[in-house]
Design a protein around this motif. Structure first.
Motif, PDB file in Angstrom:
ATOM      1  N   THR A  94      38.773  25.631 -77.775  1.00 31.60           N
ATOM      2  CA  THR A  94      38.738  26.788 -76.880  1.00 31.60           C
ATOM      3  C   THR A  94      37.531  26.671 -75.950  1.00 31.60           C
ATOM      4  OG1 THR A  94      37.368  28.116 -78.359  1.00 31.60           O
ATOM      5  CG2 THR A  94      39.772  28.219 -78.696  1.00 31.60           C
ATOM      6  N   LYS A  95      37.470  27.563 -75.001  1.00 30.65           N
ATOM      7  CA  LYS A  95      36.358  27.574 -74.048  1.00 30.65           C
ATOM      8  C   LYS A  95      35.017  27.731 -74.768  1.00 30.65           C
ATOM      9  CE  LYS A  95      34.732  29.820 -69.841  1.00 30.65           C
ATOM     10  NZ  LYS A  95      35.043  30.835 -68.810  1.00 30.65           N
ATOM     11  N   SER A  96      35.009  28.476 -75.871  1.00 29.22           N
ATOM     12  CA  SER A  96      33.763  28.693 -76.619  1.00 29.22           C
ATOM     13  C   SER A  96      33.332  27.466 -77.416  1.00 29.22           C
ATOM     14  CB  SER A  96      33.930  29.880 -77.574  1.00 29.22           C
ATOM     15  OG  SER A  96      34.828  29.543 -78.626  1.00 29.22           O
ATOM     16  N   GLY A  97      34.188  26.447 -77.491  1.00 30.73           N
ATOM     17  CA  GLY A  97      33.855  25.231 -78.222  1.00 30.73           C
ATOM     18  C   GLY A  97      34.443  25.161 -79.609  1.00 30.73           C
ATOM     19  N   THR A  98      34.986  26.276 -80.107  1.00 30.21           N
ATOM     20  CA  THR A  98      35.624  26.266 -81.424  1.00 30.21           C
ATOM     21  C   THR A  98      37.045  25.723 -81.292  1.00 30.21           C
ATOM     22  OG1 THR A  98      36.448  28.518 -81.179  1.00 30.21           O
ATOM     23  CG2 THR A  98      34.276  28.249 -82.201  1.00 30.21           C
ATOM     24  N   TYR A  99      37.602  25.348 -82.421  1.00 31.11           N
ATOM     25  CA  TYR A  99      38.984  24.855 -82.443  1.00 31.11           C
ATOM     26  C   TYR A  99      39.877  25.903 -83.077  1.00 31.11           C
ATOM     27  CZ  TYR A  99      37.565  20.182 -81.049  1.00 31.11           C
ATOM     28  OH  TYR A  99      37.079  19.106 -80.350  1.00 31.11           O
ATOM     29  N   LYS A 100      41.082  26.049 -82.513  1.00 36.53           N
ATOM     30  CA  LYS A 100      42.096  26.946 -83.059  1.00 36.53           C
ATOM     31  C   LYS A 100      43.344  26.126 -83.361  1.00 36.53           C
ATOM     32  CE  LYS A 100      42.862  31.002 -81.275  1.00 36.53           C
ATOM     33  NZ  LYS A 100      43.165  32.083 -80.322  1.00 36.53           N
ATOM     34  N   TRP A 101      44.087  26.580 -84.378  1.00 37.75           N
ATOM     35  CA  TRP A 101      45.335  25.930 -84.772  1.00 37.75           C
ATOM     36  C   TRP A 101      46.501  26.472 -83.958  1.00 37.75           C
ATOM     37  CZ3 TRP A 101      46.299  21.838 -87.769  1.00 37.75           C
ATOM     38  CH2 TRP A 101      45.299  21.403 -88.641  1.00 37.75           C
ATOM     39  N   VAL A 124      52.327  28.130 -79.975  1.00 35.20           N
ATOM     40  CA  VAL A 124      52.118  29.405 -80.650  1.00 35.20           C
ATOM     41  C   VAL A 124      50.804  29.350 -81.415  1.00 35.20           C
ATOM     42  CG1 VAL A 124      53.052  31.035 -82.337  1.00 35.20           C
ATOM     43  CG2 VAL A 124      54.613  29.742 -80.867  1.00 35.20           C
ATOM     44  N   ASP A 125      49.994  30.376 -81.254  1.00 38.38           N
ATOM     45  CA  ASP A 125      48.719  30.493 -81.958  1.00 38.38           C
ATOM     46  C   ASP A 125      49.000  30.799 -83.423  1.00 38.38           C
ATOM     47  OD1 ASP A 125      46.284  31.301 -83.055  1.00 38.38           O
ATOM     48  OD2 ASP A 125      45.718  32.518 -81.330  1.00 38.38           O
ATOM     49  N   ILE A 126      48.645  29.859 -84.312  1.00 39.66           N
ATOM     50  CA  ILE A 126      48.848  30.049 -85.761  1.00 39.66           C
ATOM     51  C   ILE A 126      47.510  29.996 -86.486  1.00 39.66           C
ATOM     52  CG2 ILE A 126      51.231  29.189 -85.765  1.00 39.66           C
ATOM     53  CD1 ILE A 126      50.027  26.535 -86.952  1.00 39.66           C
ATOM     54  N   ASP A 127      46.424  30.221 -85.750  1.00 36.98           N
ATOM     55  CA  ASP A 127      45.096  30.056 -86.329  1.00 36.98           C
ATOM     56  C   ASP A 127      44.858  30.971 -87.525  1.00 36.98           C
ATOM     57  OD1 ASP A 127      42.580  28.525 -85.946  1.00 36.98           O
ATOM     58  OD2 ASP A 127      41.733  30.548 -85.849  1.00 36.98           O
ATOM     59  N   ASP A 128      45.255  32.239 -87.446  1.00 40.58           N
ATOM     60  CA  ASP A 128      45.049  33.154 -88.576  1.00 40.58           C
ATOM     61  C   ASP A 128      45.760  32.654 -89.828  1.00 40.58           C
ATOM     62  OD1 ASP A 128      43.476  34.800 -87.014  1.00 40.58           O
ATOM     63  OD2 ASP A 128      45.086  36.243 -86.609  1.00 40.58           O
ATOM     64  N   ARG A 129      46.998  32.207 -89.672  1.00 38.10           N
ATOM     65  CA  ARG A 129      47.761  31.689 -90.809  1.00 38.10           C
ATOM     66  C   ARG A 129      47.099  30.444 -91.392  1.00 38.10           C
ATOM     67  NH1 ARG A 129      53.043  28.767 -89.520  1.00 38.10           N
ATOM     68  NH2 ARG A 129      51.768  26.952 -89.883  1.00 38.10           N
ATOM     69  N   LYS A 130      46.699  29.506 -90.530  1.00 42.66           N
ATOM     70  CA  LYS A 130      46.078  28.282 -91.014  1.00 42.66           C
ATOM     71  C   LYS A 130      44.746  28.564 -91.699  1.00 42.66           C
ATOM     72  CE  LYS A 130      47.263  24.499 -90.571  1.00 42.66           C
ATOM     73  NZ  LYS A 130      48.077  23.591 -91.397  1.00 42.66           N
ATOM     74  N   GLN A 131      43.964  29.500 -91.162  1.00 40.65           N
ATOM     75  CA  GLN A 131      42.698  29.851 -91.799  1.00 40.65           C
ATOM     76  C   GLN A 131      42.935  30.445 -93.184  1.00 40.65           C
ATOM     77  OE1 GLN A 131      39.896  28.728 -90.704  1.00 40.65           O
ATOM     78  NE2 GLN A 131      40.813  28.025 -88.800  1.00 40.65           N
ATOM     79  N   ALA A 132      43.977  31.290 -93.308  1.00 35.98           N
ATOM     80  CA  ALA A 132      44.311  31.861 -94.618  1.00 35.98           C
ATOM     81  C   ALA A 132      44.759  30.764 -95.586  1.00 35.98           C
ATOM     82  CB  ALA A 132      45.399  32.926 -94.467  1.00 35.98           C
TER      83      ALA A 132
END
Length: 167
Positions: A94-101, A124-132
């Protein structure tokens, strides 16, 4: 109904279907070139304004997590060659430098000679699911470590009385 009206109706359908969701659309109009088109949601889920980064295959590769790049590019190349289904999970920076799934799928279109011409898909943003999922896996590993290091016999049974975990 003329072509302009048909196009307007199709665009309105797209806007209604996608709306404010986290579903992004991408279009690689000519797979022999680098330029792509990304929906406004694509930029938004990455924290960018439209036009702030160029929608190209090179930019996409730069955003891919280094551990995912080779696998993603191999699957895309295979899809272009064979048309085999393409559904992938990978991380983008992401722009902030973090990675999202994200989960992405795409479909290639071929020209009359059978050569890949265009590829269109969604993201599709699945970051919440992957983090869980990652948190649950870490907790399972911690529990396994604790149980394996207890100096006594320990076992866990499920609701049917079957052993599911033992040291």
């Amino acid at each position: 109904m003329d072509d302009n009206q048909s196009t307007d109706i199709a665009l309105e359908r797209y806007r209604l279907a996608i709306g404010e969701s986290n579903i992004c659309i991408w279009d690689w109009m000519d797979v022999t070139k680098k330029e792509q088109w990304w929906s406004s949601q694509f930029y938004q889920v990455l924290g960018y304004e439209e036009g702030e980064i160029d929608p190209t295959i090179d930019t996409f590769r730069e955003l891919l997590h280094p551990d995912d790049e080779e696998r993603v590019m191999q699957v895309m190349e295979k899809h272009l060659e064979t048309g085999e289904a393409m559904v992938l999970e990978y991380r983008l920076q992401t722009k902030s430098g973090t990675y999202k799934w994200f989960e992405s799928s795409g479909q290639v279109q071929y020209d009359t000679n059978g050569n890949p011409r265009r590829m269109v898909g969604n993201l599709v943003d699945i970051d919440d699911r992957k983090q869980a999922e990652l948190q649950a896996e870490n907790e399972r590993q911690l529990l396994r470590t604790i149980i394996d290091n207890i100096p006594a016999n320990v076992y866990v049974k499920d609701g049917d009385g079957q052993k599911v975990l033992a040291n």
